[in-house]
Design a protein around this motif. Sequence first.
Motif, PDB file in Angstrom:
ATOM      1  N   LEU A 170      -2.027 -27.252  22.214  1.00  0.00           N
ATOM      2  CA  LEU A 170      -1.993 -25.716  20.869  1.00  0.00           C
ATOM      3  C   LEU A 170      -2.633 -24.397  21.106  1.00  0.00           C
ATOM      4  O   LEU A 170      -2.684 -23.532  21.363  1.00  0.00           O
ATOM      5  CB  LEU A 170      -1.824 -26.544  20.101  1.00  0.00           C
ATOM      6  CG  LEU A 170      -0.866 -27.102  19.496  1.00  0.00           C
ATOM      7  CD1 LEU A 170      -0.127 -27.301  18.225  1.00  0.00           C
ATOM      8  CD2 LEU A 170       1.046 -26.771  20.342  1.00  0.00           C
ATOM      9  N   ASP A 171      -4.542 -25.065  21.105  1.00  0.00           N
ATOM     10  CA  ASP A 171      -4.759 -23.988  21.004  1.00  0.00           C
ATOM     11  C   ASP A 171      -5.429 -22.783  22.638  1.00  0.00           C
ATOM     12  O   ASP A 171      -5.250 -21.683  21.654  1.00  0.00           O
ATOM     13  CB  ASP A 171      -6.923 -24.997  21.126  1.00  0.00           C
ATOM     14  CG  ASP A 171      -6.379 -25.662  19.610  1.00  0.00           C
ATOM     15  OD1 ASP A 171      -5.674 -25.129  18.963  1.00  0.00           O
ATOM     16  OD2 ASP A 171      -7.413 -26.536  20.025  1.00  0.00           O
ATOM     17  N   LEU A 172      -5.349 -23.637  23.407  1.00  0.00           N
ATOM     18  CA  LEU A 172      -5.006 -22.762  25.016  1.00  0.00           C
ATOM     19  C   LEU A 172      -3.679 -21.677  24.845  1.00  0.00           C
ATOM     20  O   LEU A 172      -3.647 -20.714  25.281  1.00  0.00           O
ATOM     21  CB  LEU A 172      -4.912 -23.404  25.762  1.00  0.00           C
ATOM     22  CG  LEU A 172      -5.997 -23.891  26.205  1.00  0.00           C
ATOM     23  CD1 LEU A 172      -6.786 -25.513  27.053  1.00  0.00           C
ATOM     24  CD2 LEU A 172      -7.494 -23.323  26.505  1.00  0.00           C
ATOM     25  N   ALA A 173      -2.510 -22.303  24.161  1.00  0.00           N
ATOM     26  CA  ALA A 173      -1.364 -21.882  24.795  1.00  0.00           C
ATOM     27  C   ALA A 173      -1.720 -20.852  23.616  1.00  0.00           C
ATOM     28  O   ALA A 173      -1.313 -19.074  24.226  1.00  0.00           O
ATOM     29  CB  ALA A 173      -0.215 -22.566  23.701  1.00  0.00           C
ATOM     30  N   ALA A 174      -2.263 -20.517  22.350  1.00  0.00           N
ATOM     31  CA  ALA A 174      -2.683 -19.932  21.170  1.00  0.00           C
ATOM     32  C   ALA A 174      -3.169 -18.284  22.010  1.00  0.00           C
ATOM     33  O   ALA A 174      -3.487 -17.285  21.013  1.00  0.00           O
ATOM     34  CB  ALA A 174      -3.642 -20.095  19.806  1.00  0.00           C
ATOM     35  N   LEU A 175      -3.944 -18.974  23.091  1.00  0.00           N
ATOM     36  CA  LEU A 175      -4.391 -16.931  23.309  1.00  0.00           C
ATOM     37  C   LEU A 175      -3.873 -16.471  24.089  1.00  0.00           C
ATOM     38  O   LEU A 175      -4.318 -14.579  23.561  1.00  0.00           O
ATOM     39  CB  LEU A 175      -5.716 -17.807  24.362  1.00  0.00           C
ATOM     40  CG  LEU A 175      -7.136 -18.954  24.566  1.00  0.00           C
ATOM     41  CD1 LEU A 175      -7.144 -19.071  25.506  1.00  0.00           C
ATOM     42  CD2 LEU A 175      -7.329 -17.589  23.472  1.00  0.00           C
ATOM     43  N   SER A 176      -2.257 -17.007  24.298  1.00  0.00           N
ATOM     44  CA  SER A 176      -1.483 -15.568  24.014  1.00  0.00           C
ATOM     45  C   SER A 176      -0.975 -15.012  23.113  1.00  0.00           C
ATOM     46  O   SER A 176      -0.176 -13.916  23.693  1.00  0.00           O
ATOM     47  CB  SER A 176      -0.730 -16.442  25.066  1.00  0.00           C
ATOM     48  OG  SER A 176       0.726 -17.304  24.279  1.00  0.00           O
ATOM     49  N   ILE A 177      -1.471 -15.377  22.294  1.00  0.00           N
ATOM     50  CA  ILE A 177      -0.486 -14.219  21.036  1.00  0.00           C
ATOM     51  C   ILE A 177      -1.201 -13.126  20.354  1.00  0.00           C
ATOM     52  O   ILE A 177       0.171 -11.956  20.510  1.00  0.00           O
ATOM     53  CB  ILE A 177      -1.006 -15.489  19.308  1.00  0.00           C
ATOM     54  CG1 ILE A 177       0.150 -16.896  19.888  1.00  0.00           C
ATOM     55  CG2 ILE A 177      -0.135 -14.673  18.323  1.00  0.00           C
ATOM     56  CD1 ILE A 177      -0.279 -17.580  18.387  1.00  0.00           C
ATOM     57  N   ASP A 178      -2.328 -13.225  20.573  1.00  0.00           N
ATOM     58  CA  ASP A 178      -2.687 -12.248  20.327  1.00  0.00           C
ATOM     59  C   ASP A 178      -3.326 -10.844  20.697  1.00  0.00           C
ATOM     60  O   ASP A 178      -3.616  -9.747  21.032  1.00  0.00           O
ATOM     61  CB  ASP A 178      -4.371 -11.841  18.942  1.00  0.00           C
ATOM     62  CG  ASP A 178      -3.754 -12.738  17.700  1.00  0.00           C
ATOM     63  OD1 ASP A 178      -2.508 -12.321  17.439  1.00  0.00           O
ATOM     64  OD2 ASP A 178      -4.535 -13.252  17.501  1.00  0.00           O
ATOM     65  N   LYS A 179      -2.841 -11.571  22.110  1.00  0.00           N
ATOM     66  CA  LYS A 179      -4.065 -10.699  23.363  1.00  0.00           C
ATOM     67  C   LYS A 179      -3.133 -10.835  24.439  1.00  0.00           C
ATOM     68  O   LYS A 179      -2.093 -11.098  24.155  1.00  0.00           O
ATOM     69  CB  LYS A 179      -5.029 -10.622  23.745  1.00  0.00           C
ATOM     70  CG  LYS A 179      -6.760 -10.352  22.833  1.00  0.00           C
ATOM     71  CD  LYS A 179      -7.997 -11.246  23.553  1.00  0.00           C
ATOM     72  CE  LYS A 179      -8.799 -10.467  22.783  1.00  0.00           C
ATOM     73  NZ  LYS A 179      -8.465 -11.213  21.239  1.00  0.00           N
ATOM     74  N   GLN A 180      -3.293  -9.361  25.231  1.00  0.00           N
ATOM     75  CA  GLN A 180      -2.042  -9.562  26.486  1.00  0.00           C
ATOM     76  C   GLN A 180      -2.914 -10.703  27.923  1.00  0.00           C
ATOM     77  O   GLN A 180      -3.173  -9.986  28.992  1.00  0.00           O
ATOM     78  CB  GLN A 180      -1.701  -7.732  26.920  1.00  0.00           C
ATOM     79  CG  GLN A 180      -0.510  -8.354  28.105  1.00  0.00           C
ATOM     80  CD  GLN A 180       0.269  -6.696  28.067  1.00  0.00           C
ATOM     81  OE1 GLN A 180      -0.559  -5.690  27.423  1.00  0.00           O
ATOM     82  NE2 GLN A 180       0.944  -6.769  29.043  1.00  0.00           N
ATOM     83  N   ALA A 237       4.762 -12.980  20.100  1.00  0.00           N
ATOM     84  CA  ALA A 237       3.430 -13.109  21.328  1.00  0.00           C
ATOM     85  C   ALA A 237       3.271 -11.965  22.655  1.00  0.00           C
ATOM     86  O   ALA A 237       3.939 -11.017  22.927  1.00  0.00           O
ATOM     87  CB  ALA A 237       3.397 -14.563  22.475  1.00  0.00           C
ATOM     88  N   LYS A 238       1.966 -11.414  21.795  1.00  0.00           N
ATOM     89  CA  LYS A 238       2.141 -10.495  23.005  1.00  0.00           C
ATOM     90  C   LYS A 238       1.678 -10.434  24.560  1.00  0.00           C
ATOM     91  O   LYS A 238       1.905  -9.757  25.564  1.00  0.00           O
ATOM     92  CB  LYS A 238       0.688  -9.824  22.803  1.00  0.00           C
ATOM     93  CG  LYS A 238       0.153  -8.660  21.794  1.00  0.00           C
ATOM     94  CD  LYS A 238      -1.271  -8.039  21.035  1.00  0.00           C
ATOM     95  CE  LYS A 238      -0.951  -7.440  19.723  1.00  0.00           C
ATOM     96  NZ  LYS A 238      -2.450  -6.708  19.873  1.00  0.00           N
ATOM     97  N   GLY A 239       1.341 -12.237  25.154  1.00  0.00           N
ATOM     98  CA  GLY A 239       1.212 -11.906  26.258  1.00  0.00           C
ATOM     99  C   GLY A 239       2.354 -13.338  26.861  1.00  0.00           C
ATOM    100  O   GLY A 239       3.275 -13.933  25.999  1.00  0.00           O
ATOM    101  N   THR A 240       2.147 -14.019  27.740  1.00  0.00           N
ATOM    102  CA  THR A 240       2.651 -15.191  27.979  1.00  0.00           C
ATOM    103  C   THR A 240       2.538 -16.366  28.488  1.00  0.00           C
ATOM    104  O   THR A 240       1.467 -16.249  28.351  1.00  0.00           O
ATOM    105  CB  THR A 240       3.673 -14.123  29.238  1.00  0.00           C
ATOM    106  OG1 THR A 240       3.452 -14.771  30.748  1.00  0.00           O
ATOM    107  CG2 THR A 240       4.781 -13.404  28.749  1.00  0.00           C
ATOM    108  N   LEU A 241       3.763 -17.497  28.364  1.00  0.00           N
ATOM    109  CA  LEU A 241       2.498 -18.625  29.288  1.00  0.00           C
ATOM    110  C   LEU A 241       3.812 -19.029  30.299  1.00  0.00           C
ATOM    111  O   LEU A 241       4.898 -18.981  30.218  1.00  0.00           O
ATOM    112  CB  LEU A 241       3.337 -20.195  27.390  1.00  0.00           C
ATOM    113  CG  LEU A 241       2.768 -19.984  26.754  1.00  0.00           C
ATOM    114  CD1 LEU A 241       3.126 -20.567  25.535  1.00  0.00           C
ATOM    115  CD2 LEU A 241       0.994 -19.764  26.856  1.00  0.00           C
ATOM    116  N   GLY A 242       2.863 -19.348  31.339  1.00  0.00           N
ATOM    117  CA  GLY A 242       3.349 -19.715  32.464  1.00  0.00           C
ATOM    118  C   GLY A 242       3.599 -21.705  32.844  1.00  0.00           C
ATOM    119  O   GLY A 242       1.928 -22.050  32.482  1.00  0.00           O
TER     120      GLY A 242
END
Length: 328
Positions: A170-180, A237-242
């Motif tokens: 979850l912490d790593l996935a959260a990196l995609s929320i505020d930045k692209q 989120a600004k970014g994505t999860l692949g």
Amino acid sequence: MNQVDYLRISLIDRCNFRCQYCMPEGAELDYILKQQLLTDAELLTLIQEVFIPVGFTRFRLTGGEPLLRPRVVDLVEAIASFPQTQDLSMTTNGFLLASMAQNLYDAGLRRINISLDSLDPDIFDQIIGNRGRSRWQNVWEGIQQAYHVGFNPLKLNVVIIPGVNDHEVLDLAALSIDKQWHVRFIEFMPIGNSQLFGDRGWVSSEQLRQQIRECWGLTESQVCGSGPADVFQIPGAKGTLGFISQMSECFCDRCNRMRLSADGWLRPCLLNESEQLDLKTALRAGISTAKLREQVKHLLAIKPEINFKGRDTGTIGVYSRTMSQIGG
């Protein structure tokens, strides 16, 4: 299958990290001698006179660690300058990136993937085999500098290892929320290191998606990749999860790539060592690039058969090279 137009090029088999899943601890690695590496001139000849004419237009520079390659910025500039080059990217561990990001961007590199398997410096150092020297901060600074310079998309590659970093999903996935930033979860592949984590060294992508879904929700992203990742997004989120699911969800039918090792072997399938071409030896023996083009064309024609031959058995075979030696 998709049109095969994407070549992953290993520039060097050496690395300044020794990640468990790539270069197993205790394994004796026979590094390629300098004279056995493709020279810059040989590599550029192969790209311009063999690969581009048969349809390759997208190139990714890998390693080992590609930033250890001497004159790597000049090589980036040369490949980017070919008019047929539609896309040029790099995968790096980020350790040397902070001081090189601007020069790489100015040379024509636009997309970059950086490995980041943990946000905890101690766990990160455990995974990379740091041998007493902490390196997390250098990598984090490299990521920040790449973002500042303007690399877009900036992708972060994550391999989840049970019992090591699986509590950080979850912490790593959260990196995609505020930045692209685009986080890519990659299932561990037992290439040359099948005994590393026992019989279950990987966590399935669906398990990871379910954790994220229960926390924030998860939708299919409108930003679709052209590679093997299934792309999702945390709402807002600004970014994505692949999710790259080569173990649990076979994607052989949409493979669009081949791999060129640092010593000139062209490998049509990551999971299968059959039908490789030794382009460097042929080039140094005076074989014409026209002849090499015909050999690569033939390999392209039979790639579907090679892929599907390996889809069920490839991961349990015995490999002569580790992931670091193949080029990932």
